[in-house]
Design a protein around this motif. Structure first.
Motif, PDB file in Angstrom:
ATOM      1  N   GLN A  20       0.850  -1.189   0.000  1.00 56.04           N
ATOM      2  CA  GLN A  20       0.000   0.000   0.000  1.00 56.04           C
ATOM      3  C   GLN A  20       0.891   1.246   0.000  1.00 56.04           C
ATOM      4  OE1 GLN A  20      -3.270   0.018  -0.213  1.00 56.04           O
ATOM      5  NE2 GLN A  20      -3.479   2.222  -0.060  1.00 56.04           N
ATOM      6  N   LEU A  21       0.742   2.119  -1.002  1.00 49.31           N
ATOM      7  CA  LEU A  21       1.579   3.303  -1.126  1.00 49.31           C
ATOM      8  C   LEU A  21       0.873   4.572  -0.672  1.00 49.31           C
ATOM      9  CD1 LEU A  21       3.336   2.623  -4.533  1.00 49.31           C
ATOM     10  CD2 LEU A  21       4.199   2.215  -2.237  1.00 49.31           C
ATOM     11  N   SER A  22      -0.410   4.530  -0.447  1.00 49.46           N
ATOM     12  CA  SER A  22      -1.150   5.713  -0.012  1.00 49.46           C
ATOM     13  C   SER A  22      -2.000   5.349   1.190  1.00 49.46           C
ATOM     14  CB  SER A  22      -2.058   6.237  -1.123  1.00 49.46           C
ATOM     15  OG  SER A  22      -1.290   6.669  -2.210  1.00 49.46           O
ATOM     16  N   THR A  23      -2.102   6.285   2.116  1.00 49.49           N
ATOM     17  CA  THR A  23      -2.973   6.105   3.263  1.00 49.49           C
ATOM     18  C   THR A  23      -3.799   7.363   3.441  1.00 49.49           C
ATOM     19  OG1 THR A  23      -1.290   6.944   4.784  1.00 49.49           O
ATOM     20  CG2 THR A  23      -1.365   4.563   4.468  1.00 49.49           C
ATOM     21  N   ASN A  24      -4.988   7.230   3.934  1.00 42.69           N
ATOM     22  CA  ASN A  24      -5.858   8.375   4.218  1.00 42.69           C
ATOM     23  C   ASN A  24      -5.912   8.590   5.720  1.00 42.69           C
ATOM     24  OD1 ASN A  24      -6.623   8.866   1.541  1.00 42.69           O
ATOM     25  ND2 ASN A  24      -8.134   7.233   1.627  1.00 42.69           N
ATOM     26  N   PHE A  34       6.873   6.653   0.044  1.00 41.00           N
ATOM     27  CA  PHE A  34       7.877   6.181  -0.895  1.00 41.00           C
ATOM     28  C   PHE A  34       9.050   5.655  -0.083  1.00 41.00           C
ATOM     29  CE2 PHE A  34       5.505   9.468  -3.061  1.00 41.00           C
ATOM     30  CZ  PHE A  34       5.195   8.845  -4.256  1.00 41.00           C
ATOM     31  N   HIS A  35       9.286   4.374  -0.187  1.00 43.49           N
ATOM     32  CA  HIS A  35      10.372   3.758   0.558  1.00 43.49           C
ATOM     33  C   HIS A  35      11.703   4.106  -0.081  1.00 43.49           C
ATOM     34  CE1 HIS A  35       7.424   1.628   2.917  1.00 43.49           C
ATOM     35  NE2 HIS A  35       6.810   1.284   1.794  1.00 43.49           N
TER      36      HIS A  35
END
Length: 127
Positions: A20-24, A34-35
């Motif tokens: 998962q690259l986006s969280t709300n 972004f790792h």
């Protein structure tokens, strides 16, 4: 064609395997993660704020070229300090009749270096 984020160096990746690259958050803002990216360090002062806190900041308000007396003074100092001349060669240059006629704020290499040491240093990297 597949979305570019699902292709890595000619290797196709299953979108279900991508983390998962986006969280709300509660406010509805989206945070993209972004790792392996650089870090942001909180706190501290910006370089410009630090520059204005310099002990000679008030003199710089009155004389743009401080600790040098004028533009001519700064140009000669900049040339000498960035040249590969030795201290002896700088002293010899400053003793010439031509340079003696200039309104310089220094007359020896030692005085020139003491003026240069008054200049603020550049920004430092946090590691």
């Amino acid at each position: 064609m597949e979305h570019p984020s699902f292709m890595m160096a000619d290797k196709h990746v299953d979108p279900k395997e991508v983390p998962q690259l986006s969280t709300n958050n509660k406010l509805g803002c989206v945070l993209d993660i972004f790792h392996s990216t650089g870090e942001i360090f909180d706190g501290g002062q910006t370089f410009l704020a630090w520059f204005h806190l310099d002990i000679y900041a008030s003199q710089c308000q009155q004389n743009l070229y401080y600790p040098f007396a004028s533009l001519v003074d700064w140009e000669i100092a900049n040339f000498l300090l960035t040249s590969r001349l030795s201290m002896r060669a700088i002293d010899k240059f400053l003793s010439l009749c031509l340079t003696n006629s200039l309104p310089l704020s220094f007359s020896t290499a030692k005085e020139l270096c003491s003026h240069a040491e008054m200049l603020p240093s550049g920004p430092h990297w946090n590691a």
